[in-house]
Design a protein around this motif. Structure first.
Motif, PDB file in Angstrom:
ATOM      1  N   LEU A   1     -10.964 -53.316 -13.788  1.00 53.76           N
ATOM      2  CA  LEU A   1     -10.205 -52.087 -13.552  1.00 53.76           C
ATOM      3  C   LEU A   1      -8.924 -52.144 -14.347  1.00 53.76           C
ATOM      4  N   VAL A   2      -8.341 -50.974 -14.600  1.00 47.32           N
ATOM      5  CA  VAL A   2      -7.101 -50.904 -15.362  1.00 47.32           C
ATOM      6  C   VAL A   2      -5.929 -51.280 -14.475  1.00 47.32           C
ATOM      7  N   THR A   3      -4.877 -51.801 -15.097  1.00 41.35           N
ATOM      8  CA  THR A   3      -3.792 -52.388 -14.331  1.00 41.35           C
ATOM      9  C   THR A   3      -2.446 -51.802 -14.692  1.00 41.35           C
ATOM     10  N   GLY A   4      -1.408 -52.304 -13.977  1.00 48.03           N
ATOM     11  CA  GLY A   4      -0.034 -51.964 -14.312  1.00 48.03           C
ATOM     12  C   GLY A   4       0.348 -50.552 -13.935  1.00 48.03           C
ATOM     13  N   LEU A   5      -0.087 -50.038 -12.781  1.00 49.49           N
ATOM     14  CA  LEU A   5       0.129 -48.642 -12.434  1.00 49.49           C
ATOM     15  C   LEU A   5       1.411 -48.464 -11.634  1.00 49.49           C
ATOM     16  N   THR A   6       2.529 -48.877 -12.202  1.00 49.59           N
ATOM     17  CA  THR A   6       3.777 -48.831 -11.450  1.00 49.59           C
ATOM     18  C   THR A   6       4.409 -47.459 -11.443  1.00 49.59           C
ATOM     19  N   THR A   7       3.873 -46.515 -12.207  1.00 52.20           N
ATOM     20  CA  THR A   7       4.532 -45.228 -12.315  1.00 52.20           C
ATOM     21  C   THR A   7       3.906 -44.160 -11.440  1.00 52.20           C
ATOM     22  N   ILE A   8       2.850 -44.499 -10.687  1.00 52.90           N
ATOM     23  CA  ILE A   8       2.144 -43.489  -9.911  1.00 52.90           C
ATOM     24  C   ILE A   8       2.310 -43.782  -8.434  1.00 52.90           C
ATOM     25  N   GLY A   9       2.601 -42.770  -7.653  1.00 52.35           N
ATOM     26  CA  GLY A   9       2.756 -43.024  -6.237  1.00 52.35           C
ATOM     27  C   GLY A   9       2.063 -42.006  -5.364  1.00 52.35           C
ATOM     28  N   THR A  10       1.313 -41.084  -5.912  1.00 52.48           N
ATOM     29  CA  THR A  10       0.671 -40.059  -5.114  1.00 52.48           C
ATOM     30  C   THR A  10      -0.646 -40.568  -4.574  1.00 52.48           C
ATOM     31  N   ALA A  11      -0.920 -40.247  -3.317  1.00 51.26           N
ATOM     32  CA  ALA A  11      -2.177 -40.669  -2.717  1.00 51.26           C
ATOM     33  C   ALA A  11      -3.263 -39.666  -3.039  1.00 51.26           C
ATOM     34  N   ALA A  12      -4.480 -40.152  -3.091  1.00 55.44           N
ATOM     35  CA  ALA A  12      -5.608 -39.273  -3.354  1.00 55.44           C
ATOM     36  C   ALA A  12      -6.609 -39.395  -2.222  1.00 55.44           C
ATOM     37  N   ASP A  13      -7.023 -38.253  -1.638  1.00 51.29           N
ATOM     38  CA  ASP A  13      -8.085 -38.282  -0.657  1.00 51.29           C
ATOM     39  C   ASP A  13      -9.382 -38.617  -1.365  1.00 51.29           C
ATOM     40  N   ALA A  14     -10.197 -39.422  -0.709  1.00 56.22           N
ATOM     41  CA  ALA A  14     -11.439 -39.828  -1.354  1.00 56.22           C
ATOM     42  C   ALA A  14     -12.593 -39.632  -0.385  1.00 56.22           C
ATOM     43  N   ALA A  15     -13.533 -38.787  -0.745  1.00 52.80           N
ATOM     44  CA  ALA A  15     -14.769 -38.631   0.014  1.00 52.80           C
ATOM     45  C   ALA A  15     -15.857 -39.341  -0.770  1.00 52.80           C
TER      46      ALA A  15
ATOM     47  N   ASP B   1      -8.214 -59.214 -14.969  1.00 55.27           N
ATOM     48  CA  ASP B   1      -7.114 -59.681 -15.809  1.00 55.27           C
ATOM     49  C   ASP B   1      -5.921 -60.157 -15.000  1.00 55.27           C
ATOM     50  N   GLY B   2      -6.001 -60.100 -13.681  1.00 54.86           N
ATOM     51  CA  GLY B   2      -4.934 -60.602 -12.826  1.00 54.86           C
ATOM     52  C   GLY B   2      -3.702 -59.720 -12.775  1.00 54.86           C
ATOM     53  N   GLU B   3      -3.777 -58.509 -13.317  1.00 50.49           N
ATOM     54  CA  GLU B   3      -2.585 -57.668 -13.388  1.00 50.49           C
ATOM     55  C   GLU B   3      -2.472 -56.655 -12.259  1.00 50.49           C
ATOM     56  N   THR B   4      -3.540 -56.425 -11.512  1.00 50.15           N
ATOM     57  CA  THR B   4      -3.490 -55.475 -10.403  1.00 50.15           C
ATOM     58  C   THR B   4      -4.064 -56.107  -9.148  1.00 50.15           C
ATOM     59  N   LEU B   5      -3.306 -55.982  -8.060  1.00 50.97           N
ATOM     60  CA  LEU B   5      -3.739 -56.481  -6.757  1.00 50.97           C
ATOM     61  C   LEU B   5      -4.091 -55.273  -5.891  1.00 50.97           C
ATOM     62  N   TYR B   6      -5.331 -55.231  -5.407  1.00 54.47           N
ATOM     63  CA  TYR B   6      -5.785 -54.151  -4.545  1.00 54.47           C
ATOM     64  C   TYR B   6      -5.789 -54.638  -3.103  1.00 54.47           C
ATOM     65  N   ALA B   7      -5.371 -53.749  -2.196  1.00 52.57           N
ATOM     66  CA  ALA B   7      -5.318 -54.112  -0.784  1.00 52.57           C
ATOM     67  C   ALA B   7      -5.884 -52.979   0.054  1.00 52.57           C
ATOM     68  N   THR B   8      -6.860 -53.297   0.924  1.00 53.25           N
ATOM     69  CA  THR B   8      -7.209 -52.351   1.979  1.00 53.25           C
ATOM     70  C   THR B   8      -6.178 -52.528   3.081  1.00 53.25           C
ATOM     71  N   THR B   9      -5.831 -51.438   3.755  1.00 50.06           N
ATOM     72  CA  THR B   9      -4.762 -51.518   4.746  1.00 50.06           C
ATOM     73  C   THR B   9      -5.209 -50.967   6.085  1.00 50.06           C
TER      74      THR B   9
ATOM     75  N   TYR C   1      -1.300 -52.537  -6.585  1.00 47.15           N
ATOM     76  CA  TYR C   1       0.023 -53.082  -6.907  1.00 47.15           C
ATOM     77  C   TYR C   1      -0.030 -53.816  -8.242  1.00 47.15           C
ATOM     78  N   ALA C   2       0.901 -53.514  -9.121  1.00 47.71           N
ATOM     79  CA  ALA C   2       1.042 -54.294 -10.348  1.00 47.71           C
ATOM     80  C   ALA C   2       1.609 -55.655  -9.967  1.00 47.71           C
ATOM     81  N   THR C   3       0.901 -56.729 -10.307  1.00 40.73           N
ATOM     82  CA  THR C   3       1.318 -58.052  -9.844  1.00 40.73           C
ATOM     83  C   THR C   3       2.645 -58.493 -10.441  1.00 40.73           C
ATOM     84  N   ASP C   4       3.016 -57.956 -11.623  1.00 38.71           N
ATOM     85  CA  ASP C   4       4.293 -58.353 -12.204  1.00 38.71           C
ATOM     86  C   ASP C   4       5.442 -57.501 -11.700  1.00 38.71           C
ATOM     87  N   ALA C   5       5.158 -56.591 -10.738  1.00 46.89           N
ATOM     88  CA  ALA C   5       6.225 -55.737 -10.209  1.00 46.89           C
ATOM     89  C   ALA C   5       6.029 -55.516  -8.716  1.00 46.89           C
ATOM     90  N   LEU C   6       5.505 -56.522  -8.016  1.00 42.66           N
ATOM     91  CA  LEU C   6       5.212 -56.364  -6.594  1.00 42.66           C
ATOM     92  C   LEU C   6       6.436 -55.985  -5.776  1.00 42.66           C
TER      93      LEU C   6
END
Length: 682
Positions: free
Chosen positions: A25-39, A294-302, A310-315
């Motif tokens: 998956l693509v990483t480093g998404l520190t500029t986006i904060g909007t949630a998306a509903d997913a069906a 690539d170790g650059e994005t950490l995904y978390a279910t909550t 989360y971008a791992t270099d900007a947690l």
């Protein structure tokens, strides 16, 4: 039924996604904060899926169907299951039943190709006929086709988790005396602890769980297990439970999700990087983690039914003003996540007894970028259909993250947009830039599309001004004289008309036929020159107001400019000789373009006009005549303001000239006096 140990984690169970070699998956998404509903489509299971694991092109869910007594203290029946899915998330065949009295808590790819290892528990017969069955730990080696009876090994201990990497395997469990981690043939005691999760890095095995203090209080703890033994690392003291653990296999950086007895009290992720430990607090507890390849994005279910990225270099950069990208699921409670192949994401909902599969957005197609045709500092990019969001049919357009980086790799522009076009005019002339575009749907992003573009280094060579030829009378035709432009320049022509009530475009092309509807309009002719190797230039001419053909033209004077064309100086317009009673108005231009606000007889030369040729247009109006516009000849190019050194030199020169003139005058006076004295003697 007999008592059986409950799994340590009935919700928020670990994901082996951090170990999946196919995760991408693509990483480093520190500029986006909007949630998306997913069906997303889901597959209903007859058991609670506790873990997800990928083996080859298949995905497996392991878990248990456990029936508890009404008081919740006894297991009335239990069956462990392994279910297989294709890469698209569709089930393949029937789930494998591990037997009556079994439970399955975790799984990992097997050491042999086409197999997986499942750990849990099973019941074995007592030592004699009067003894009740005993619950023991179980390790199954399962063929990926789920055919045949799997091999099973039993241990007297409780098994909590398993991880594999290549031919290396690790299991954590608890006995009546201690908690332990097994790596191959070696079993290492961790002390009076309950290790819950395990992961394998490049040079170490990592485990995490609970250490009991002398007062019986649990403290969330991690262990780094190497050839030298197991080194414990106490996490936040207030935390008493670990939800999950993943490790970056390239750097041996571990991420541990933990929380206090009250889930919503100071929950977060601890980053273990060698001897350094960093705690990042999360608003909502993480129930499972997954790390991109690539170790650059950490995904978390909550616990809020979301997946966050989360971008791992900007947690530590995420807060209320900069929330992590997230996807919220309306009818799904994901507590395990697996990043699959080809952009798929698999989610397990243990409470809902189901598995869901979604596909991340595709990479933007047909990405192109070009320099702004009218600027040396701008670019324009487009992708997919190249439309603005209001032109798209989608009810909720995809977000696109656009970045622009210079040759040194520094970020110089970025934007998150629903449009499929992007432009910026804040770059440097004649420089090459890299443009990337990523499609984003909540927490999930597409692969990056990339292209390069070079801004124009200069403007096209253009004349100082353009002129309008012809009579501004109804029934006449006027034309634009563009002057001389650089070879290879493409010219376009536009006409505009305005009155006190407004205005707009009235024609295209080099000529314009004036009709009755143009009567009283002030006409502006515009010439635009574009060139493939240079930024374009727009010049305009405003000859005056359209009059009736019956009115005579007003004789015009010849405007002139006096003064020095230098920054800081003042230029003065002389209108020339016009008929008596003529009302005159002035408009100053620089290289043919109107100088904003310059409508008086004088013009203060500013730094913005440096290097340009200044002219003045004088419009004369007189009752009974058609208005006439006359323009002065352009000045020389505006020179820069003199420097302090130049000013001092000029001052010294002036003083020297003054002294020289004074000496000359004194000499002449003395000579005259001498001559007069001589005359008196004679």
């Amino acid at each position: 039924m007999h008592h059986a140990p409950r799994p340590l984690r009935r919700t928020g169970l670990r994901s082996s996604a951090g170990l999946a070699a196919a995760a991408l998956l693509v990483t480093g998404l520190t500029t986006i904060g909007t949630a998306a509903d997913a069906a997303v489509p889901t597959t209903e299971l007859g058991f609670e899926p506790n873990d997800l694991v990928a083996v080859g092109d298949a995905v497996f869910a392991v878990g248990s169907d456990t029936v508890w007594s009404e008081d919740g203290d006894e297991v009335e029946s239990s069956h462990g299951y392994v279910a297989r899915f294709g890469a698209d998330g569709n089930p393949v065949g029937e789930p494998l039943d591990l037997g009556d009295g079994s439970t399955a808590v975790a799984a990992a790819p097997g050491g042999a190709a086409g197999t997986l290892i499942v750990v849990g528990s099973t019941q074995v017969s007592g030592e004699d006929e009067d003894s009740e069955p005993a619950t023991v730990g179980a390790i199954w080696t399962v063929d990926a086709d789920l055919q045949g009876q799997p091999e099973m090994e039993t241990l007297t201990d409780q098994l909590n988790d398993v991880a594999t990497r290549g031919t290396t395997s690790a299991i954590v469990g608890t006995s009546s005396d201690d908690g332990w981690v097994s790596t191959g043939q070696e079993r290492i005691s961790l002390g009076r602890v309950a290790p819950q999760v395990v992961a394998i890095g490049r040079n170490a095995v990592f485990a995490a769980g609970v250490t009991w203090d002398d007062d019986g209080q649990g403290i969330a703890t991690a262990w780094e297990v190497t050839e030298d033994g197991a080194q414990p690392v106490a996490l936040e003291e207030e935390h008493s439970w670990v939800s999950d653990l993943v490790v970056d296999v390239d750097s041996d950086v571990a991420y541990v999700a933990s929380h206090a007895p009250n889930w919503y009290e100071n929950s977060g992720i601890t980053v273990l990087d060698g001897d350094d430990q960093t705690f990042v607090e999360l608003e909502t507890p993480a129930t499972a983690l997954a790390l991109s390849a690539d170790g650059e994005t950490l995904y978390a279910t909550t616990a809020s039914d979301t997946v966050e990225a989360y971008a791992t270099d900007a947690l530590d950069s995420y807060d209320d003003d900069n929330p992590a990208p997230s996807s919220w699921f309306d009818d799904l409670e994901p507590d395990s996540i697996l990043l699959g192949a080809n952009g798929t994401v698999h989610l397990a909902d243990s409470q809902g007894k189901r598995v869901a599969t979604l596909t991340t957005p595709a990479a933007p197609a047909n990405l192109t970028a070009a320099p702004d045709s009218m600027s040396t500092t701008g670019i324009y990019a487009s992708w997919n259909e190249g439309k603005h969001s209001f032109e798209l049919d989608e009810e909720t357009p995809t977000d696109y993250v656009v970045t622009v980086r210079n040759a040194a790799g520094n970020l110089v522009a970025t934007e998150t947009t629903w449009d499929q076009v992007f432009s910026t005019d804040d770059l440097a002339a004649g420089q090459t830039y890299t443009v990337t575009v990523t499609a984003v749907d909540g927490a999930f992003a597409s692969p990056v599309s990339t292209t390069t573009v070079t801004t124009h280094a200069r403007f096209v060579q253009a004349p100082a001004a353009v002129t309008v030829q012809g009579s501004l009378t109804v029934g006449s035709q006027v034309s634009l004289n563009p002057g001389t432009w650089e070879p290879g320049t493409t010219l376009s022509y536009e006409w505009y008309g305005s009155t006190s009530e407004g205005g707009g475009a009235i024609g295209r092309g080099q000529t314009l036929a004036l009709t009755a509807e143009h009567l009283g309009m002030t006409i502006t002719g515009v010439v635009t020159g574009t060139h493939p190797d240079a930024a374009g230039v727009t010049l305009d001419a405003r000859p005056g107001t359209v009059a009736s053909a019956t009115l005579p033209a007003l004789p015009a004077g010849t405007p002139r400019i006096s003064g020095t064309a230098q920054v800081g100086k003042t230029l003065t317009a002389t209108a020339g000789s016009w008929p008596a009673g003529t009302a005159l108005s002035y408009r100053w231009t620089a290289d043919g373009k109107t100088v904003a606000g310059a409508t008086g007889r004088t013009l203060k030369v500013t730094k913005a006009l440096q290097g340009k040729r200044i002219a003045v247009q004088v419009t004369g109006t007189l009752a009974g005549h058609r208005a006439t516009v006359a323009a002065s000849a352009p000045s020389t190019k505006v020179a820069a303001a003199p420097t302090a050194k130049q000013k001092a030199k000029a001052k010294a020169k002036k003083a020297k000239q003054k002294a020289k003139a004074k000496a000359k005058k004194a000499k002449q006076k003395a000579k005259a006096k001498k001559k007069a004295k001589k005359s008196r003697r004679n």
